[in-house]
Design a protein around this motif. Structure first.
Motif, PDB file in Angstrom:
ATOM      1  N   UNK A 156       0.843  -1.189   0.000  1.00 25.74           N
ATOM      2  CA  UNK A 156       0.000   0.000   0.000  1.00 25.74           C
ATOM      3  C   UNK A 156       0.885   1.248   0.000  1.00 25.74           C
ATOM      4  N   UNK A 157       0.664   2.140  -0.964  1.00 20.32           N
ATOM      5  CA  UNK A 157       1.377   3.413  -0.991  1.00 20.32           C
ATOM      6  C   UNK A 157       0.800   4.288   0.124  1.00 20.32           C
ATOM      7  N   UNK A 158       1.674   4.813   0.972  1.00 19.74           N
ATOM      8  CA  UNK A 158       1.218   5.610   2.117  1.00 19.74           C
ATOM      9  C   UNK A 158       1.854   6.993   2.103  1.00 19.74           C
ATOM     10  N   UNK A 159       1.429   7.827   3.041  1.00 19.37           N
ATOM     11  CA  UNK A 159       1.908   9.207   3.113  1.00 19.37           C
ATOM     12  C   UNK A 159       3.426   9.266   3.267  1.00 19.37           C
ATOM     13  N   UNK A 160       4.008  10.236   2.586  1.00 19.97           N
ATOM     14  CA  UNK A 160       5.465  10.396   2.608  1.00 19.97           C
ATOM     15  C   UNK A 160       5.924  11.533   3.525  1.00 19.97           C
ATOM     16  N   UNK A 161       5.001  12.186   4.197  1.00 17.18           N
ATOM     17  CA  UNK A 161       5.363  13.308   5.058  1.00 17.18           C
ATOM     18  C   UNK A 161       6.075  12.823   6.319  1.00 17.18           C
ATOM     19  N   UNK A 162       6.966  13.649   6.819  1.00 17.69           N
ATOM     20  CA  UNK A 162       7.642  13.320   8.082  1.00 17.69           C
ATOM     21  C   UNK A 162       6.641  13.381   9.228  1.00 17.69           C
ATOM     22  N   UNK A 163       6.853  12.523  10.228  1.00 20.67           N
ATOM     23  CA  UNK A 163       5.963  12.528  11.377  1.00 20.67           C
ATOM     24  C   UNK A 163       5.106  11.283  11.462  1.00 20.67           C
ATOM     25  N   UNK A 164       4.066  11.364  12.299  1.00 25.66           N
ATOM     26  CA  UNK A 164       3.217  10.202  12.577  1.00 25.66           C
ATOM     27  C   UNK A 164       2.030  10.110  11.628  1.00 25.66           C
ATOM     28  N   UNK A 165       1.672   8.863  11.300  1.00 22.65           N
ATOM     29  CA  UNK A 165       0.545   8.607  10.395  1.00 22.65           C
ATOM     30  C   UNK A 165      -0.209   7.359  10.857  1.00 22.65           C
ATOM     31  N   UNK A 166      -1.493   7.306  10.548  1.00 28.18           N
ATOM     32  CA  UNK A 166      -2.312   6.128  10.828  1.00 28.18           C
ATOM     33  C   UNK A 166      -3.222   5.877   9.643  1.00 28.18           C
ATOM     34  N   UNK A 167      -3.490   4.619   9.382  1.00 27.01           N
ATOM     35  CA  UNK A 167      -4.398   4.256   8.297  1.00 27.01           C
ATOM     36  C   UNK A 167      -5.238   3.068   8.728  1.00 27.01           C
ATOM     37  N   UNK A 168      -6.429   2.980   8.157  1.00 30.97           N
ATOM     38  CA  UNK A 168      -7.306   1.853   8.430  1.00 30.97           C
ATOM     39  C   UNK A 168      -7.108   0.810   7.334  1.00 30.97           C
ATOM     40  N   UNK A 169      -6.717  -0.394   7.729  1.00 30.50           N
ATOM     41  CA  UNK A 169      -6.468  -1.468   6.773  1.00 30.50           C
ATOM     42  C   UNK A 169      -7.767  -2.238   6.531  1.00 30.50           C
ATOM     43  N   UNK A 170      -8.108  -2.444   5.255  1.00 34.93           N
ATOM     44  CA  UNK A 170      -9.381  -3.095   4.922  1.00 34.93           C
ATOM     45  C   UNK A 170      -9.352  -4.619   5.034  1.00 34.93           C
ATOM     46  N   UNK A 171      -8.172  -5.178   5.375  1.00 34.90           N
ATOM     47  CA  UNK A 171      -8.094  -6.632   5.569  1.00 34.90           C
ATOM     48  C   UNK A 171      -8.065  -7.442   4.292  1.00 34.90           C
ATOM     49  N   UNK A 172      -7.799  -6.799   3.156  1.00 32.47           N
ATOM     50  CA  UNK A 172      -7.789  -7.504   1.865  1.00 32.47           C
ATOM     51  C   UNK A 172      -6.371  -7.678   1.336  1.00 32.47           C
ATOM     52  N   UNK A 173      -6.196  -8.721   0.505  1.00 34.55           N
ATOM     53  CA  UNK A 173      -4.892  -8.944  -0.121  1.00 34.55           C
ATOM     54  C   UNK A 173      -4.798  -8.136  -1.409  1.00 34.55           C
ATOM     55  N   UNK A 174      -3.720  -8.340  -2.152  1.00 39.39           N
ATOM     56  CA  UNK A 174      -3.475  -7.545  -3.364  1.00 39.39           C
ATOM     57  C   UNK A 174      -4.531  -7.743  -4.443  1.00 39.39           C
ATOM     58  N   UNK A 175      -5.237  -8.887  -4.424  1.00 46.41           N
ATOM     59  CA  UNK A 175      -6.265  -9.164  -5.433  1.00 46.41           C
ATOM     60  C   UNK A 175      -7.647  -8.720  -4.977  1.00 46.41           C
ATOM     61  N   UNK A 176      -7.738  -8.161  -3.771  1.00 49.37           N
ATOM     62  CA  UNK A 176      -9.024  -7.696  -3.254  1.00 49.37           C
ATOM     63  C   UNK A 176      -9.797  -8.735  -2.474  1.00 49.37           C
TER      64      UNK A 176
END
Length: 237
Positions: A156-176
């Protein structure tokens, strides 16, 4: 290892918390007591031998002064070791109990701790929070999800900014497709415009349902995960 059961988020029971702290430190107390008992046994044996020797010495040929002095020095050294061990036992016990009492405050709260594991229950409604921080601004950053065999099942491509980040993972693999229930790990790989790696730290987030102590280390239970209390960096809620 001793366990402390979870306490609901609506409140805490003071009596239960006190009993839990006592139970959690029992493992450390048991180990320290075994060491103390061993030293005490040697102390008693030495004292018995020395007393018996004095009682049965030949009056016409008393015990050599140098030899007797040497034995007294050994006796004194053993006594000091016993006292030192007792004091160390008290320090370890007090330290563990203090750490357990502090960790009890995490029960029922959602915490953020350094780590890279999370669990899935195999349903589409299970969406864990994956958190990370970057030491500096990156050009690209990718979060890899790995299964128990260490195989990457999602990028998963995620934010590139310095500092802290959080994301919600949908629980799916690369094929969905929905990933099966189990424990997974994740890592973040980030590089700047010159291809130099940017340091990334990952975090585990979840509600604390219980605590335990093992070898003097206080651990938190976050679902089926076990996280050292010392890894906590934030109480989220």
């Amino acid at each position: 290892m001793s366990n402390v059961g979870g306490i609901g988020t609506n409140g805490t029971n003071n009596s239960s918390s006190s009993n839990s702290a006592s139970s959690a430190s029992s493992s450390s107390n048991s180990s320290s007591s075994a060491i103390s008992a061993s030293v005490q046994s040697e102390y008693n044996t030495f004292l018995t031998i020395l007393t018996t020797e004095l009682q049965n010495q030949d009056p016409t040929s008393p015990l050599d002064t140098n030899q007797f002095t040497s034995q007294l020095v050994q006796f004194s050294s053993l006594e000091q070791n016993l006292q030192t061990n007792s004091l160390l036992q008290q320090l370890v016990t007090n330290s563990t109990q203090g750490a357990v009492s502090s960790a009890l405050g995490y029960l029922g709260h959602t915490v953020k701790a350094t780590g890279n594991s999370f669990t899935l229950d195999g349903t589409s409604s299970d969406k864990p929070t994956l958190s990370y921080s970057l030491a500096g601004k990156a050009n690209t950053a990718v979060l890899d999800v790995l299964n128990s065999n260490g195989q990457t099942v999602r990028e998963i491509a995620v934010s590139t900014d310095a500092g802290s980040h959080s994301m919600t993972f949908d629980g799916q693999d690369s094929s969905g497709s929905q990933l099966p229930a189990g424990t997974y790990t994740f890592k973040v790989q980030a590089v700047d415009a010159h291809g130099t790696a940017i340091a990334a730290t990952t975090y585990e987030t979840g509600a604390v349902t219980g605590i335990d102590t093992s070898n003097g280390v206080v651990n938190l239970h976050i679902g089926s995960l076990t996280v050292p209390a010392s890894n906590v960096v934030q109480v989220v809620s």
